[in-house]
Write a protein that holds these residues in place. Structure first.
Motif, mmCIF file in Angstrom:
data_model
loop_
_atom_site.group_PDB
_atom_site.id
_atom_site.type_symbol
_atom_site.label_atom_id
_atom_site.label_comp_id
_atom_site.label_asym_id
_atom_site.label_seq_id
_atom_site.Cartn_x
_atom_site.Cartn_y
_atom_site.Cartn_z
ATOM 1 N N LYS A 176 0.861 -1.244 0.185
ATOM 2 C CA LYS A 176 -0.018 0.015 -0.072
ATOM 3 C C LYS A 176 0.874 1.291 0.101
ATOM 4 O O LYS A 176 1.986 1.315 0.534
ATOM 5 C CB LYS A 176 -1.042 -0.147 1.171
ATOM 6 C CG LYS A 176 -1.880 -0.873 1.348
ATOM 7 C CD LYS A 176 -2.723 -0.773 2.461
ATOM 8 C CE LYS A 176 -3.871 -1.931 2.644
ATOM 9 N NZ LYS A 176 -4.633 -1.927 3.757
ATOM 10 N N PRO A 177 0.347 2.345 -0.539
ATOM 11 C CA PRO A 177 1.071 3.545 -0.240
ATOM 12 C C PRO A 177 1.418 4.240 1.158
ATOM 13 O O PRO A 177 0.583 3.553 1.843
ATOM 14 C CB PRO A 177 0.056 4.681 -0.919
ATOM 15 C CG PRO A 177 -0.754 3.920 -1.770
ATOM 16 C CD PRO A 177 -1.040 2.651 -1.315
ATOM 17 N N SER A 178 2.408 4.628 1.339
ATOM 18 C CA SER A 178 2.769 5.130 2.813
ATOM 19 C C SER A 178 2.302 6.753 2.807
ATOM 20 O O SER A 178 2.778 7.634 2.548
ATOM 21 C CB SER A 178 4.135 5.205 3.242
ATOM 22 O OG SER A 178 4.306 5.632 4.192
ATOM 23 N N PRO A 179 1.063 7.079 3.561
ATOM 24 C CA PRO A 179 0.533 8.253 3.577
ATOM 25 C C PRO A 179 1.413 9.074 4.245
ATOM 26 O O PRO A 179 1.564 10.166 4.026
ATOM 27 C CB PRO A 179 -0.896 8.193 4.086
ATOM 28 C CG PRO A 179 -0.946 6.758 4.813
ATOM 29 C CD PRO A 179 0.149 5.926 3.983
ATOM 30 N N GLU A 180 2.119 8.388 5.442
ATOM 31 C CA GLU A 180 2.955 9.143 6.229
ATOM 32 C C GLU A 180 4.253 9.588 5.370
ATOM 33 O O GLU A 180 4.775 10.914 5.658
ATOM 34 C CB GLU A 180 3.641 8.415 7.456
ATOM 35 C CG GLU A 180 2.572 8.066 8.504
ATOM 36 C CD GLU A 180 1.583 6.926 8.105
ATOM 37 O OE1 GLU A 180 0.589 6.396 8.648
ATOM 38 O OE2 GLU A 180 1.983 6.103 6.994
ATOM 39 N N PHE A 181 4.562 8.854 4.707
ATOM 40 C CA PHE A 181 5.882 9.403 3.749
ATOM 41 C C PHE A 181 5.398 10.517 3.022
ATOM 42 O O PHE A 181 6.025 11.406 2.770
ATOM 43 C CB PHE A 181 6.529 8.037 2.987
ATOM 44 C CG PHE A 181 7.430 8.728 2.040
ATOM 45 C CD1 PHE A 181 8.961 8.443 2.470
ATOM 46 C CD2 PHE A 181 7.392 8.717 0.889
ATOM 47 C CE1 PHE A 181 9.881 9.016 1.828
ATOM 48 C CE2 PHE A 181 8.444 9.042 -0.053
ATOM 49 C CZ PHE A 181 9.762 9.226 0.456
ATOM 50 N N ASP A 182 4.351 10.074 2.175
ATOM 51 C CA ASP A 182 3.827 11.182 1.241
ATOM 52 C C ASP A 182 3.481 12.316 1.725
ATOM 53 O O ASP A 182 3.696 13.520 1.200
ATOM 54 C CB ASP A 182 2.565 10.727 0.353
ATOM 55 C CG ASP A 182 2.763 9.440 -0.443
ATOM 56 O OD1 ASP A 182 4.125 9.159 -0.709
ATOM 57 O OD2 ASP A 182 2.039 8.627 -0.681
ATOM 58 N N ALA A 183 2.691 12.343 3.036
ATOM 59 C CA ALA A 183 2.627 13.728 3.531
ATOM 60 C C ALA A 183 3.886 14.425 4.111
ATOM 61 O O ALA A 183 3.991 15.795 3.924
ATOM 62 C CB ALA A 183 1.785 13.489 4.828
ATOM 63 N N CYS A 184 4.814 13.828 4.547
ATOM 64 C CA CYS A 184 6.096 14.311 4.818
ATOM 65 C C CYS A 184 6.726 14.996 3.614
ATOM 66 O O CYS A 184 7.157 16.082 3.645
ATOM 67 C CB CYS A 184 7.297 13.320 5.404
ATOM 68 S SG CYS A 184 8.702 13.886 5.979
ATOM 69 N N MET A 185 6.588 14.366 2.446
ATOM 70 C CA MET A 185 7.522 14.778 1.252
ATOM 71 C C MET A 185 6.695 16.047 0.783
ATOM 72 O O MET A 185 7.139 17.229 0.503
ATOM 73 C CB MET A 185 7.598 13.889 0.011
ATOM 74 C CG MET A 185 8.467 12.619 0.330
ATOM 75 S SD MET A 185 10.241 13.125 0.652
ATOM 76 C CE MET A 185 10.567 13.716 -1.313
ATOM 77 N N ALA A 186 5.349 15.847 0.906
ATOM 78 C CA ALA A 186 4.457 17.110 0.340
ATOM 79 C C ALA A 186 4.610 18.503 1.340
ATOM 80 O O ALA A 186 4.506 19.727 0.813
ATOM 81 C CB ALA A 186 3.154 16.706 0.480
ATOM 82 N N SER A 187 4.955 18.124 2.639
ATOM 83 C CA SER A 187 5.136 19.352 3.559
ATOM 84 C C SER A 187 6.616 19.904 3.404
ATOM 85 O O SER A 187 6.609 20.999 3.924
ATOM 86 C CB SER A 187 4.599 18.814 4.998
ATOM 87 O OG SER A 187 5.902 17.807 5.708
ATOM 88 N N ASN A 188 7.228 19.267 2.782
ATOM 89 C CA ASN A 188 8.723 19.731 2.877
ATOM 90 C C ASN A 188 9.122 20.047 4.075
ATOM 91 O O ASN A 188 9.671 21.208 4.385
ATOM 92 C CB ASN A 188 8.806 20.858 1.847
ATOM 93 C CG ASN A 188 8.058 20.696 0.560
ATOM 94 O OD1 ASN A 188 9.012 19.743 -0.226
ATOM 95 N ND2 ASN A 188 7.299 21.392 -0.091
ATOM 96 N N SER A 189 9.041 19.073 5.004
ATOM 97 C CA SER A 189 9.311 19.419 6.460
ATOM 98 C C SER A 189 10.717 19.528 6.772
ATOM 99 O O SER A 189 10.899 19.664 8.287
ATOM 100 C CB SER A 189 8.554 18.175 7.207
ATOM 101 O OG SER A 189 9.157 17.085 7.061
#
Length: 136
Positions: free
Chosen positions: A72-85
């Motif tokens: 499955k996709p990793s929503p945690e990873f995707d959210a982190c990349m999108a937030s440029n944290s």
């Protein structure tokens, strides 16, 4: 996507890191997001975050007794990349974040950390992300 009854060896062409192989990170942000997403998985012995080689995306692989049961996709990873944290948030000036379309966000996430800094400077001078990548 589901890959029932396949072991990691059977998915070797699809997944990097399934059998403990070293993952080649494309940026510091990707490395840090990988660490954050893995931490979110906890100490589950059946789940592991790996890179899907065909797409380059990070996915969570669930194994039971060495057999891959689910990917499955990793929503945690995707959210982190999108937030440029990790401090590479696309900002042109203080308080004025750059808004990217979905296609531009895909381009942005594919850039190295240095390329992101260069792109922000280019955008600050009046260019667009698409113009930046087309000039190189």
């Amino acid at each position: 996507m589901r890959f029932a009854l396949l072991g990691c060896a059977g998915l070797g062409l699809l997944l990097a890191g399934c059998g403990g192989e070293e993952i080649a990170f494309r940026s510091d942000q990707e490395r840090q997001c990988y660490a954050q997403a893995n931490a979110a998985l906890g100490k589950s012995k059946n789940k592991r975050l790996v890179r899907a080689q065909q797409t380059g995306d990070f996915v969570v692989v669930t194994q039971v007794q060495g057999i891959v049961r689910d990917i499955k996709p990793s929503p945690e990873f995707d959210a982190c990349m999108a937030s440029n944290s990790i401090g590479l948030a696309p900002q042109v000036s203080e308080g004025a974040p750059v808004q990217f379309t979905g296609d531009e966000l895909v381009i942005w996430n594919s850039l190295s950390d240095q390329a992101k800094k260069d792109a922000l400077l280019f955008i600050q001078q009046g260019g667009t992300l698409s113009q930046f990548v087309s000039q190189g």
